[in-house]
Design a protein around this motif. Sequence first.
Motif, PDB file in Angstrom:
ATOM      1  N   THR A  86       0.850  -1.178   0.051  1.00 52.57           N
ATOM      2  CA  THR A  86       0.022  -0.101   0.014  1.00 52.57           C
ATOM      3  C   THR A  86       0.984   1.003  -0.058  1.00 52.57           C
ATOM      4  O   THR A  86       1.673   1.448   0.892  1.00 52.57           O
ATOM      5  N   GLU A  87       0.751   2.173  -1.134  1.00 52.70           N
ATOM      6  CA  GLU A  87       1.413   3.220  -1.233  1.00 52.70           C
ATOM      7  C   GLU A  87       0.757   4.347  -0.715  1.00 52.70           C
ATOM      8  O   GLU A  87      -0.396   4.832  -1.146  1.00 52.70           O
ATOM      9  N   PHE A  93       5.890   9.508  -3.471  1.00 56.16           N
ATOM     10  CA  PHE A  93       5.587   8.783  -4.627  1.00 56.16           C
ATOM     11  C   PHE A  93       5.772   9.464  -5.840  1.00 56.16           C
ATOM     12  O   PHE A  93       6.196   8.632  -6.958  1.00 56.16           O
ATOM     13  N   TRP A 108       7.473  -2.638  -6.715  1.00 56.72           N
ATOM     14  CA  TRP A 108       6.140  -2.741  -7.466  1.00 56.72           C
ATOM     15  C   TRP A 108       6.102  -4.016  -8.277  1.00 56.72           C
ATOM     16  O   TRP A 108       5.233  -4.637  -8.654  1.00 56.72           O
ATOM     17  N   ARG A 116      -3.185   1.848  -4.051  1.00 59.65           N
ATOM     18  CA  ARG A 116      -3.069   3.401  -4.090  1.00 59.65           C
ATOM     19  C   ARG A 116      -4.081   3.897  -3.356  1.00 59.65           C
ATOM     20  O   ARG A 116      -5.298   3.805  -3.997  1.00 59.65           O
ATOM     21  N   ASP A 121      -3.980   8.470  -9.103  1.00 64.92           N
ATOM     22  CA  ASP A 121      -2.529   8.343  -9.347  1.00 64.92           C
ATOM     23  C   ASP A 121      -2.241   7.104 -10.147  1.00 64.92           C
ATOM     24  O   ASP A 121      -1.246   6.764 -10.499  1.00 64.92           O
ATOM     25  N   ILE A 122      -3.232   6.276 -10.247  1.00 66.81           N
ATOM     26  CA  ILE A 122      -3.210   4.819 -10.620  1.00 66.81           C
ATOM     27  C   ILE A 122      -2.385   4.688 -12.083  1.00 66.81           C
ATOM     28  O   ILE A 122      -1.624   4.081 -12.189  1.00 66.81           O
ATOM     29  N   ILE A 135      -3.055  -2.782  -9.858  1.00 63.51           N
ATOM     30  CA  ILE A 135      -3.154  -1.747  -9.227  1.00 63.51           C
ATOM     31  C   ILE A 135      -4.670  -1.663  -8.629  1.00 63.51           C
ATOM     32  O   ILE A 135      -5.558  -1.875  -9.521  1.00 63.51           O
ATOM     33  N   ASN A 137      -7.378   0.737  -6.032  1.00 67.89           N
ATOM     34  CA  ASN A 137      -7.540   1.865  -5.221  1.00 67.89           C
ATOM     35  C   ASN A 137      -8.608   1.668  -3.721  1.00 67.89           C
ATOM     36  O   ASN A 137      -9.491   1.260  -3.909  1.00 67.89           O
TER      37      ASN A 137
END
Length: 346
Positions: A86-87, A93, A108, A116, A121-122, A135, A137
Amino acid sequence: MDYLRKVQHKDYIFDNVHVYFLNYLNIPLFYFYSRDLWASIEYSAIIKFIKKRNLRFDYIHAHYTWPSGVVAAKLKKDINVPLIITEHTSETFMKAIRNKDSQFVKAWEISDSIIRVRRGDISLFHDVGISLDKIRNVTNGYDSNKFYPMDMSICRTKLGLPPDTKIILNVANLYSTVKGHEYLITAMSEVVNQRKNSLCIIIGEGKLHDHLVKLVDELGMKDYIKLVGSKNHDEIPQWINSCDLFVLPSLNEGNPTVMFECLGCGKPFIGTKVGGVPEIIVTEDYGLLCEPARSKELAENILLGLNHNWDSDLIKEYSSQFSWSSIAENIYKVYSQINSNNNCCH
């Protein structure tokens, strides 16, 4: 570093979660000159602990890519269980994406799924060659057992706050200008021109404290802005429930937890169009947003907010999707998807 800060951490258990703090050499210069060494030292401490305790687990879930995700990628190779990263960060970033930071990108690539917190940002992961298929959210959230609507008058009495004053609350550390405190203080000088019965309370501590106090003095705002220092997190629900508006004028953000805590208490959020904030404050039913670094616009929104009749029940109902229990369900779906994908491959 903890020794220099005179900070002590103790292992603890929360429900069925066991939390361990491991000791290992960590020097700030490592980040600039020897990140590989830092990651290796931390990895050695963790793998030694795992083997000593004979720990068995089904997933590795790292929060933040650096250093946790980088170290977790090393663990995945040895232990061969799925890795989720999880970022949470914003500036870190974006810097990693711009520089195509090899340690971030490698972690990654090795991970099975990346969460994310900001949906917008994805697409950026594609810029560094990461498949968008992995990815997901999932936003940050809040503890609904602590942050919920309480009686304002009772909370104000407990905290020694005036009963009839319009209170604007900000909770953020004072370590960096990124939280926009100067713009809030300047905006308040505009607000009190129209609303003399207003009081802005800033909770937080950091190196900018003296500078901000000086700015308050220079603007002649000592009666309208109070910097009250840091407060125990258990007290924050009372402070939020004591306010009429919660304001966070950040110049940059990821997905600020305090925003969700504010909504959980049924309070409107006055903020800026940065990071993941516009993805949460999607209508003016929940708050008002302006561009960052715009004191005049911020002042206008604060005044609009003070004059608006907010529906606390509606805000609270909306916030329920961000409670930790709801967020946990979304994370569980990520785990389940990894299982499904692995089963398809075998």
